[in-house]
Design a protein around this motif. Structure first.
Motif, short mmCIF file in Angstrom:
data_model
loop_
_atom_site.label_atom_id
_atom_site.label_comp_id
_atom_site.label_asym_id
_atom_site.label_seq_id
_atom_site.Cartn_x
_atom_site.Cartn_y
_atom_site.Cartn_z
N GLN A 6 -3.60 -9.60 13.94
CA GLN A 6 -2.60 -9.59 12.90
C GLN A 6 -1.75 -10.69 12.89
O GLN A 6 -1.26 -11.50 13.74
CB GLN A 6 -1.60 -8.47 13.09
N CYS A 23 -4.56 -8.73 8.24
CA CYS A 23 -5.14 -7.99 9.71
C CYS A 23 -6.74 -8.25 9.78
O CYS A 23 -7.32 -7.74 8.63
CB CYS A 23 -5.18 -6.37 9.60
N VAL A 32 -9.78 0.13 8.02
CA VAL A 32 -8.60 -0.65 8.56
C VAL A 32 -7.29 0.28 7.93
O VAL A 32 -7.28 0.59 6.91
CB VAL A 32 -8.45 -1.98 7.83
N SER A 33 -6.41 0.44 8.90
CA SER A 33 -5.41 1.49 8.55
C SER A 33 -3.97 0.67 8.62
O SER A 33 -3.92 0.01 9.66
CB SER A 33 -5.14 2.91 9.03
N TRP A 34 -2.98 0.97 7.82
CA TRP A 34 -1.68 0.16 8.14
C TRP A 34 -0.59 1.10 8.14
O TRP A 34 -0.60 2.14 7.67
CB TRP A 34 -1.36 -0.56 6.96
N GLU A 48 -5.10 3.55 4.07
CA GLU A 48 -6.42 3.17 4.71
C GLU A 48 -7.37 2.75 3.93
O GLU A 48 -7.50 3.24 2.83
CB GLU A 48 -6.96 4.50 5.62
N GLN A 68 -8.78 -4.72 0.75
CA GLN A 68 -9.65 -4.95 1.84
C GLN A 68 -10.73 -6.04 1.30
O GLN A 68 -11.20 -5.59 0.19
CB GLN A 68 -10.30 -3.87 2.56
N SER A 74 -8.06 -7.06 5.80
CA SER A 74 -7.27 -6.59 5.06
C SER A 74 -5.89 -7.21 4.90
O SER A 74 -5.36 -7.91 6.01
CB SER A 74 -6.93 -5.19 5.49
N CYS A 91 -1.55 -2.56 11.87
CA CYS A 91 -2.84 -2.24 11.54
C CYS A 91 -3.85 -1.92 12.44
O CYS A 91 -3.49 -2.18 13.68
CB CYS A 91 -3.46 -3.38 10.60
N SER A 93 -7.99 -0.64 13.45
CA SER A 93 -9.35 -0.84 12.96
C SER A 93 -10.22 0.49 13.55
O SER A 93 -9.97 0.41 14.77
CB SER A 93 -9.93 -1.96 12.97
#
Lengths: 114, 111
Positions: A6, A23, A32-34, A48, A68, A74, A91, A93
């Protein structure tokens, strides 16, 4: 293999400005989620992405957006920053989706809004 | 509304003591994970439990998933200072892609 990266690690912005966080997931991971982490609210899900598509979104205002790219990297953007946006943004993954496969988190970007 | 409640919120114990952290919800989860997070770092996955009633052991840590897949517990035997950190449960709500975290338990083990 390289972990989740990041950038930047730390950021100081002024109210009203906008910010973009980046990220880079682990190679081969498509999800990828934040998350936003604050002392008072804990870890709150932002959104996500999987294969360039936003699959799910948390309960955050439209000022928070993301995208993304085809290489799974992302970005998250926050516009019109408010003092309450100060937080650690993380983030994560994973190969398919968090919960289905092992998830790896980055070290986070600590954003301070003054 | 917090869907995953953890208790206790804070815990300070002496080295060698045992402890249990609880993660409770009224919702069903497809699976549940436990993470540990240290200051300035992202959470690190400890374990995943999938089947109702499942028990997993990781050295001194024992994880259990409730029969109805709505709750979980983490038991640490003979805690050590190196166990200090923020413990988080997390899971995907069954039938969704929404992955949420618990409120967290901050553990401090004193030497």
């Amino acid at each position: 293999k390289a972990g989740v990266t990041q950038t930047p690690r730390y950021l100081i912005k002024t109210r009203g400005q906008q910010v973009t966080l980046s990220c880079s997931p682990i190679s081969g991971h498509r999800s990828v989620s934040w998350y936003q982490q604050t002392p008072g609210q804990g870890l709150q899900f932002l959104f996500e992405y999987f294969s360039e598509t936003q699959r799910n979104k948390g309960n955050f205002p439209g000022r928070f957006s993301g995208r993304q790219f085809s290489n799974s990297r992302s970005e998250m953007n926050v516009s019109t920053l408010e003092l309450g946006d100060s937080a650690l943004y993380l983030c994560a993954s994973s190969f398919s989706a968090l919960g289905d496969t092992e998830a790896f988190f980055g070290q986070g970007t600590r954003l301070t809004v003054v | 509304t917090q869907l995953l409640e953890q208790s206790p919120q804070f815990l300070s114990i002496q080295e060698g003591e045992n402890l249990t952290v609880y993660c409770n919800s009224s919702s069903v989860f497809s699976s549940l994970q436990w993470y540990r997070q240290e200051p300035g770092e992202g959470p690190v996955l400890l374990v995943t439990v999938v089947t109702g009633g499942e028990v997993k052991k990781l050295k001194r840590l024992t994880f259990q998933f409730g029969d109805a897949r709505k709750d979980s517990s983490l038991h640490i035997t003979a805690a050590q200072p190196g166990d200090t950190g923020l413990y988080l449960c997390a899971g995907e709500l069954s039938g969704t892609y929404k992955y949420i975290f618990g409120t967290g338990t901050r553990l401090k083990v004193l030497a």
